[in-house]
Scaffold this active site. Structure first.
Site, PDB file in Angstrom:
ATOM      1  N   HIS A  37     -59.493  27.019 -17.977  1.00 50.23           N
ATOM      2  CA  HIS A  37     -58.100  26.892 -18.425  1.00 50.23           C
ATOM      3  C   HIS A  37     -57.168  26.624 -17.236  1.00 50.23           C
ATOM      4  CE1 HIS A  37     -59.743  29.834 -21.558  1.00 50.23           C
ATOM      5  NE2 HIS A  37     -59.379  28.805 -22.289  1.00 50.23           N
ATOM      6  N   VAL A 176     -65.520  23.248 -16.085  1.00 49.98           N
ATOM      7  CA  VAL A 176     -65.663  24.151 -14.939  1.00 49.98           C
ATOM      8  C   VAL A 176     -66.816  25.113 -15.245  1.00 49.98           C
ATOM      9  CG1 VAL A 176     -64.523  25.908 -13.525  1.00 49.98           C
ATOM     10  CG2 VAL A 176     -63.215  23.952 -14.386  1.00 49.98           C
ATOM     11  N   ARG A 187     -65.877  33.240 -24.650  1.00 51.36           N
ATOM     12  CA  ARG A 187     -66.916  33.968 -25.396  1.00 51.36           C
ATOM     13  C   ARG A 187     -68.045  34.487 -24.493  1.00 51.36           C
ATOM     14  NH1 ARG A 187     -65.600  29.980 -29.615  1.00 51.36           N
ATOM     15  NH2 ARG A 187     -64.980  31.108 -31.502  1.00 51.36           N
TER      16      ARG A 187
HETATM   17  P1  AMP Z   1     -59.997  27.632 -25.684  1.00 49.89           P
HETATM   18  O1  AMP Z   1     -59.088  28.714 -25.167  1.00 49.89           O
HETATM   19  O2  AMP Z   1     -61.453  27.990 -25.575  1.00 49.89           O
HETATM   20  O3  AMP Z   1     -59.579  27.105 -27.023  1.00 49.89           O
HETATM   21  O4  AMP Z   1     -59.845  26.414 -24.669  1.00 49.89           O
HETATM   22  C1  AMP Z   1     -58.579  25.874 -24.357  1.00 49.89           C
HETATM   23  C2  AMP Z   1     -58.761  24.608 -23.554  1.00 49.89           C
HETATM   24  O5  AMP Z   1     -59.491  24.904 -22.356  1.00 49.89           O
HETATM   25  C3  AMP Z   1     -59.578  23.566 -24.306  1.00 49.89           C
HETATM   26  O6  AMP Z   1     -59.052  22.277 -24.044  1.00 49.89           O
HETATM   27  C4  AMP Z   1     -60.948  23.728 -23.713  1.00 49.89           C
HETATM   28  O7  AMP Z   1     -61.743  22.565 -23.792  1.00 49.89           O
HETATM   29  C5  AMP Z   1     -60.607  24.056 -22.273  1.00 49.89           C
HETATM   30  N1  AMP Z   1     -61.745  24.716 -21.633  1.00 49.89           N
HETATM   31  C6  AMP Z   1     -62.464  25.771 -22.097  1.00 49.89           C
HETATM   32  N2  AMP Z   1     -63.488  26.052 -21.281  1.00 49.89           N
HETATM   33  C7  AMP Z   1     -63.429  25.157 -20.256  1.00 49.89           C
HETATM   34  C8  AMP Z   1     -64.219  24.916 -19.080  1.00 49.89           C
HETATM   35  N3  AMP Z   1     -65.267  25.670 -18.786  1.00 49.89           N
HETATM   36  N4  AMP Z   1     -63.844  23.905 -18.270  1.00 49.89           N
HETATM   37  C9  AMP Z   1     -62.777  23.127 -18.554  1.00 49.89           C
HETATM   38  N5  AMP Z   1     -61.991  23.305 -19.648  1.00 49.89           N
HETATM   39  C10 AMP Z   1     -62.306  24.299 -20.483  1.00 49.89           C
END
Ligand code: AMP
Length: 280
Positions: A37, A176, A187
């Site tokens: 994030h 990342v 998760r």
């Molecule tokens: P989430 O909070 O899981 O809904 O993710 C919010 C944003 O962060 C989304 O655009 C995800 O694709 C991105 N995101 C989540 N995990 C990663 C990661 N490991 N590397 C890069 N972006 C991520």
């Protein structure tokens, strides 16, 4: 950093920023923030005048049997992380204000929403597209930042933006990873020690698939079989899919060449993990 919880205040703030000629960068998240994030926030900070981060655990993208109530939350830790990454506005709307009544208006991106993740999680991408459309209307971003970690989500959002002529640029940034290759995810916090060790097998399966292709193998079926075989090295794993697909349509391919995407999804205990690798 300004914290906004009201939709109307976010909308009027965005409007006044636009009137001042400021470029708004937007990072939508479900919170429990990690380096993935933060990498999106830093990119926004570099490219835009104002960075807005939203934290909203969106109920409409969870299925009835899924982990909405168990989804990890840490409002205070998240606030500090946003601040240290240089976010200007943290937007944390309440579920009651986002959905004052049972929603009757949805954004559906047909085709790409029903396969892969969509086949395992019916309705998931309708919930994602709808909430992202709502957030775009509230935050009014010039550029919205998404992680390639959720490859199919990026395809759905790009198609929504194009299909509805939304005046937003979608920027997709690399996944990342932890040092052992595991893609960072909120998760992951729920993996026990054994599952956490085993979880690195997803990225190993993708690398094995890539190696096969680099060695000259062109039959996608052989690449799928290789990825499955590597995943199954971890006993107790349940594979949802191990696919080689076209990155625009997500349709499975038969012949692999450059520009395809490898996608895997598997369950370890109660935790579902996804990962992907875009072949250059
Ligand atoms: P989430 O909070 O899981 O809904 O993710 C919010 C944003 O962060 C989304 O655009 C995800 O694709 C991105 N995101 C989540 N995990 C990663 C990661 N490991 N590397 C890069 N972006 C991520």
């Amino acid at each position: 950093m300004n914290i906004i919880t009201s939709l109307s205040e976010m909308q009027s703030t965005a409007e006044s920023l636009r009137n001042q000629g400021k470029r708004i960068g937007f990072v939508p998240t479900m919170g429990f923030l990690h380096e993935g994030h933060l990498s999106l926030m830093r990119a926004s900070r570099k490219e835009c005048d104002v960075t807005v981060v939203s934290i909203f655990v969106n109920p409409t993208q969870f299925g009835p049997q899924e982990d909405l109530d168990r989804y990890p939350r840490d409002a205070e830790g998240d606030r500090k992380k946003c601040e240290s990454a240089g976010a200007d506005i943290l937007f944390m709307p309440g579920a009651k204000e986002m959905y004052p009544e049972k929603p009757t208006v949805f954004v559906t991106v047909e085709g790409v929403s029903d396969i892969l993740e969509g086949a395992v999680r019916p309705g998931h991408f309708r919930g994602v597209a709808t909430v992202v459309a709502k957030l775009f209307n509230i935050v009014k971003p010039h550029i919205a930042y998404f992680g390639r970690k959720d490859f199919q989500q990026c395809v759905v959002i790009k198609r929504m933006v194009t299909g509805l002529n939304m005046d937003v640029e979608v920027s997709v940034l690399p996944t990342v990873r932890e040092p052992d290759g595991l893609a960072m995810s909120s998760r992951n916090a729920y993996l026990n020690a054994d599952e956490r060790r085993a979880a690195a097998v997803l990225s190993r399966a993708l690398s094995a698939g890539e190696e096969l292709i680099n060695a000259g193998v062109r039959e996608a079926e052989k690449v799928r079989a290789k990825m499955r075989a590597v995943l199954l090295q971890e006993k107790g794993i349940v594979i949802d899919y191990a696919e080689v697909a076209d990155p625009e349509t997500l349709a499975p391919v038969e012949i692999v060449n450059n520009g395809k995407v490898l996608l895997v999804a598997a369950r370890l205990g109660k935790i579902r993990l996804i990962d992907n690798l875009l072949l250059v």
